[in-house]
Design a protein around this motif. Sequence first.
Motif, PDB file in Angstrom:
ATOM      1  N   GLU A 268      -3.334  -6.296  15.061  1.00  0.00           N
ATOM      2  CA  GLU A 268      -2.794  -7.589  15.495  1.00  0.00           C
ATOM      3  C   GLU A 268      -1.760  -8.134  14.520  1.00  0.00           C
ATOM      4  OE1 GLU A 268      -1.953 -11.075  17.442  1.00  0.00           O
ATOM      5  OE2 GLU A 268      -3.117  -9.402  18.223  1.00  0.00           O
ATOM      6  N   PHE A 269      -2.010  -7.987  13.223  1.00  0.00           N
ATOM      7  CA  PHE A 269      -1.127  -8.596  12.232  1.00  0.00           C
ATOM      8  C   PHE A 269      -0.234  -7.581  11.520  1.00  0.00           C
ATOM      9  CE2 PHE A 269      -4.860 -11.415  12.591  1.00  0.00           C
ATOM     10  CZ  PHE A 269      -4.197 -12.505  13.160  1.00  0.00           C
ATOM     11  N   LEU A 270      -0.336  -6.323  11.891  1.00  0.00           N
ATOM     12  CA  LEU A 270       0.616  -5.324  11.417  1.00  0.00           C
ATOM     13  C   LEU A 270       1.751  -5.218  12.430  1.00  0.00           C
ATOM     14  CD1 LEU A 270      -1.765  -2.458  10.206  1.00  0.00           C
ATOM     15  CD2 LEU A 270      -0.765  -4.322   8.860  1.00  0.00           C
ATOM     16  N   PRO A 271       2.942  -4.837  11.979  1.00  0.00           N
ATOM     17  CA  PRO A 271       4.096  -4.801  12.904  1.00  0.00           C
ATOM     18  C   PRO A 271       4.123  -3.549  13.782  1.00  0.00           C
ATOM     19  CG  PRO A 271       4.802  -4.199  10.699  1.00  0.00           C
ATOM     20  CD  PRO A 271       3.351  -4.597  10.582  1.00  0.00           C
ATOM     21  N   ILE A 272       2.978  -3.277  14.465  1.00  0.00           N
ATOM     22  CA  ILE A 272       2.903  -2.058  15.274  1.00  0.00           C
ATOM     23  C   ILE A 272       2.364  -2.318  16.680  1.00  0.00           C
ATOM     24  CG2 ILE A 272       2.719  -0.475  13.313  1.00  0.00           C
ATOM     25  CD1 ILE A 272      -0.302  -0.509  13.651  1.00  0.00           C
TER      26      ILE A 272
ATOM     27  N   SER B 187     -12.496  -7.228  10.798  1.00  0.00           N
ATOM     28  CA  SER B 187     -11.451  -6.252  10.456  1.00  0.00           C
ATOM     29  C   SER B 187     -10.101  -6.940  10.268  1.00  0.00           C
ATOM     30  CB  SER B 187     -11.360  -5.168  11.537  1.00  0.00           C
ATOM     31  OG  SER B 187     -11.147  -5.727  12.814  1.00  0.00           O
ATOM     32  N   ALA B 188      -9.828  -7.986  11.037  1.00  0.00           N
ATOM     33  CA  ALA B 188      -8.563  -8.706  10.895  1.00  0.00           C
ATOM     34  C   ALA B 188      -8.474  -9.434   9.560  1.00  0.00           C
ATOM     35  CB  ALA B 188      -8.388  -9.695  12.045  1.00  0.00           C
ATOM     36  N   LEU B 189      -9.596  -9.973   9.072  1.00  0.00           N
ATOM     37  CA  LEU B 189      -9.602 -10.634   7.760  1.00  0.00           C
ATOM     38  C   LEU B 189      -9.172  -9.666   6.664  1.00  0.00           C
ATOM     39  CD1 LEU B 189     -12.768 -12.932   7.686  1.00  0.00           C
ATOM     40  CD2 LEU B 189     -10.415 -13.611   7.159  1.00  0.00           C
ATOM     41  N   PHE B 190      -9.743  -8.470   6.671  1.00  0.00           N
ATOM     42  CA  PHE B 190      -9.355  -7.459   5.685  1.00  0.00           C
ATOM     43  C   PHE B 190      -7.881  -7.090   5.850  1.00  0.00           C
ATOM     44  CE2 PHE B 190     -13.944  -6.855   5.426  1.00  0.00           C
ATOM     45  CZ  PHE B 190     -14.125  -6.650   4.066  1.00  0.00           C
ATOM     46  N   CYS B 191      -7.434  -6.957   7.094  1.00  0.00           N
ATOM     47  CA  CYS B 191      -6.053  -6.555   7.349  1.00  0.00           C
ATOM     48  C   CYS B 191      -5.064  -7.593   6.822  1.00  0.00           C
ATOM     49  CB  CYS B 191      -5.854  -6.347   8.853  1.00  0.00           C
ATOM     50  SG  CYS B 191      -4.195  -5.804   9.301  1.00  0.00           S
ATOM     51  N   ILE B 192      -5.296  -8.872   7.120  1.00  0.00           N
ATOM     52  CA  ILE B 192      -4.399  -9.935   6.648  1.00  0.00           C
ATOM     53  C   ILE B 192      -4.328  -9.924   5.123  1.00  0.00           C
ATOM     54  CG2 ILE B 192      -4.073 -12.433   6.512  1.00  0.00           C
ATOM     55  CD1 ILE B 192      -5.483 -12.631   9.250  1.00  0.00           C
ATOM     56  N   HIS B 193      -5.505  -9.874   4.492  1.00  0.00           N
ATOM     57  CA  HIS B 193      -5.558  -9.961   3.032  1.00  0.00           C
ATOM     58  C   HIS B 193      -4.767  -8.833   2.370  1.00  0.00           C
ATOM     59  CE1 HIS B 193      -7.165 -10.780  -0.936  1.00  0.00           C
ATOM     60  NE2 HIS B 193      -7.558  -9.516  -1.035  1.00  0.00           N
ATOM     61  N   TYR B 194      -5.028  -7.607   2.780  1.00  0.00           N
ATOM     62  CA  TYR B 194      -4.390  -6.476   2.097  1.00  0.00           C
ATOM     63  C   TYR B 194      -2.938  -6.291   2.527  1.00  0.00           C
ATOM     64  CZ  TYR B 194      -8.820  -5.262   0.009  1.00  0.00           C
ATOM     65  OH  TYR B 194      -9.967  -5.301  -0.738  1.00  0.00           O
TER      66      TYR B 194
ATOM     67  N   GLY C 278       5.272  -4.409  -2.065  1.00  0.00           N
ATOM     68  CA  GLY C 278       5.399  -3.122  -2.739  1.00  0.00           C
ATOM     69  C   GLY C 278       5.715  -1.973  -1.803  1.00  0.00           C
ATOM     70  N   ILE C 279       5.072  -1.930  -0.635  1.00  0.00           N
ATOM     71  CA  ILE C 279       5.252  -0.777   0.254  1.00  0.00           C
ATOM     72  C   ILE C 279       6.410  -0.957   1.227  1.00  0.00           C
ATOM     73  CG2 ILE C 279       2.806  -0.203   0.093  1.00  0.00           C
ATOM     74  CD1 ILE C 279       2.423  -1.349   2.879  1.00  0.00           C
ATOM     75  N   GLY C 280       6.838  -2.199   1.446  1.00  0.00           N
ATOM     76  CA  GLY C 280       7.951  -2.423   2.368  1.00  0.00           C
ATOM     77  C   GLY C 280       7.569  -2.145   3.817  1.00  0.00           C
ATOM     78  N   MET C 281       8.577  -1.988   4.646  1.00  0.00           N
ATOM     79  CA  MET C 281       8.359  -1.816   6.082  1.00  0.00           C
ATOM     80  C   MET C 281       8.478  -0.358   6.546  1.00  0.00           C
ATOM     81  SD  MET C 281       7.571  -4.674   7.369  1.00  0.00           S
ATOM     82  CE  MET C 281       7.454  -6.331   6.695  1.00  0.00           C
ATOM     83  N   LEU C 282       8.932   0.518   5.670  1.00  0.00           N
ATOM     84  CA  LEU C 282       9.185   1.895   6.093  1.00  0.00           C
ATOM     85  C   LEU C 282       7.950   2.591   6.675  1.00  0.00           C
ATOM     86  CD1 LEU C 282      11.315   4.066   6.384  1.00  0.00           C
ATOM     87  CD2 LEU C 282      10.768   4.836   4.047  1.00  0.00           C
ATOM     88  N   PRO C 283       6.740   2.454   6.081  1.00  0.00           N
ATOM     89  CA  PRO C 283       5.588   3.126   6.684  1.00  0.00           C
ATOM     90  C   PRO C 283       5.339   2.705   8.128  1.00  0.00           C
ATOM     91  CG  PRO C 283       5.056   2.370   4.472  1.00  0.00           C
ATOM     92  CD  PRO C 283       6.387   1.776   4.815  1.00  0.00           C
ATOM     93  N   PHE C 284       5.546   1.439   8.434  1.00  0.00           N
ATOM     94  CA  PHE C 284       5.314   0.942   9.785  1.00  0.00           C
ATOM     95  C   PHE C 284       6.418   1.403  10.731  1.00  0.00           C
ATOM     96  CE2 PHE C 284       3.621  -2.137   6.725  1.00  0.00           C
ATOM     97  CZ  PHE C 284       2.267  -1.989   7.003  1.00  0.00           C
ATOM     98  N   VAL C 285       7.645   1.489  10.220  1.00  0.00           N
ATOM     99  CA  VAL C 285       8.753   2.007  11.032  1.00  0.00           C
ATOM    100  C   VAL C 285       8.505   3.469  11.383  1.00  0.00           C
ATOM    101  CG1 VAL C 285      11.225   2.538  11.044  1.00  0.00           C
ATOM    102  CG2 VAL C 285      10.410   0.375  10.061  1.00  0.00           C
ATOM    103  N   VAL C 286       8.105   4.268  10.395  1.00  0.00           N
ATOM    104  CA  VAL C 286       7.824   5.689  10.641  1.00  0.00           C
ATOM    105  C   VAL C 286       6.690   5.830  11.658  1.00  0.00           C
ATOM    106  CG1 VAL C 286       6.968   7.819   9.592  1.00  0.00           C
ATOM    107  CG2 VAL C 286       8.680   6.435   8.394  1.00  0.00           C
ATOM    108  N   TYR C 287       5.644   5.015  11.506  1.00  0.00           N
ATOM    109  CA  TYR C 287       4.524   5.066  12.447  1.00  0.00           C
ATOM    110  C   TYR C 287       5.005   4.757  13.862  1.00  0.00           C
ATOM    111  CZ  TYR C 287       0.178   3.886  14.823  1.00  0.00           C
ATOM    112  OH  TYR C 287      -0.854   3.831  15.728  1.00  0.00           O
TER     113      TYR C 287
END
Length: 269
Positions: free
Chosen positions: A17-21, A233-240, A247-256
């Motif tokens: 839900e809160f990841l750009p995927i 699960s969403a609480l953990f997702c938002i926090h991390y 640090g990781i940027g958006m590239l991992p989500f773009v590749v996914y």
Amino acid sequence: MDSLHIVVLALVQGLTEFLPISSSAHLILVPRILGWPDQGLYFDMALHAGTLTALLLYFRQQLWAMAADWCRSIIPSPSGLRHTKNSRLAWLIILGTVPAGLCGLFGKPYVETYLRSPLVIAVTTVVFGILLWLAWYFGSKYKNEYQLTVWDTLLIGVAQAVALIPGTSRSGITITMGLARGLTPQEAARFSFLLSVPIMLASALMLVVDMSHSQDTLVWHDMLLGAMVSAISALFCIHYFLKLISGIGMLPFVVYRLCLGAVLFALYA
């Protein structure tokens, strides 16, 4: 639905839900890929209620400060209206919600009828993944959420309205527009999450109204279990996500997104 289906779909919702995927794309695709029957709109909305609960819990202090300052800002004082950075941010959230509210009111039935296909999801997954990378790569990344202008907010609000199309990703497209308007990655994500609160609240209220008039048999323990798992699960997702995004940027989500789009084209084109 058996417990495995409930837990898997709830984890999918909470972690996407809160990841750009795009969580809606995954909720449509996972049952199709695994050969499960469609879980239905009411169960999807119960999962969204769970992620809304996580959002309210995580940002409870800021949301409370914004609500309190907003209330004070609309009550005239002897020296005039009292505005703070939190009341201004609250007004911007209200403004940014208007485009999505209007589009949801008039366009949601069309979207649910004609745009919930794997090919539509494949196209939007790839196109908006590329736009996310462009905004990340070329964005100036200097603003925080309190420095947004009215124009910035309107553009992000219009982007949120586009997210009605499955596969777009509400958080993805609002983070994309936030980066394009100069927000840092973490601030773009924070504003995206805060902007989602009114829309998610409205959706939850509409769900309650629809359910009160529904003739369908509702399995309440399934919906409650799904909401609880998605919230945790969403609480953990938002926090991390907020801790790691700078640090990781958006590239991992773009590749996914590009890989997911390629798989969908291969399966359904």
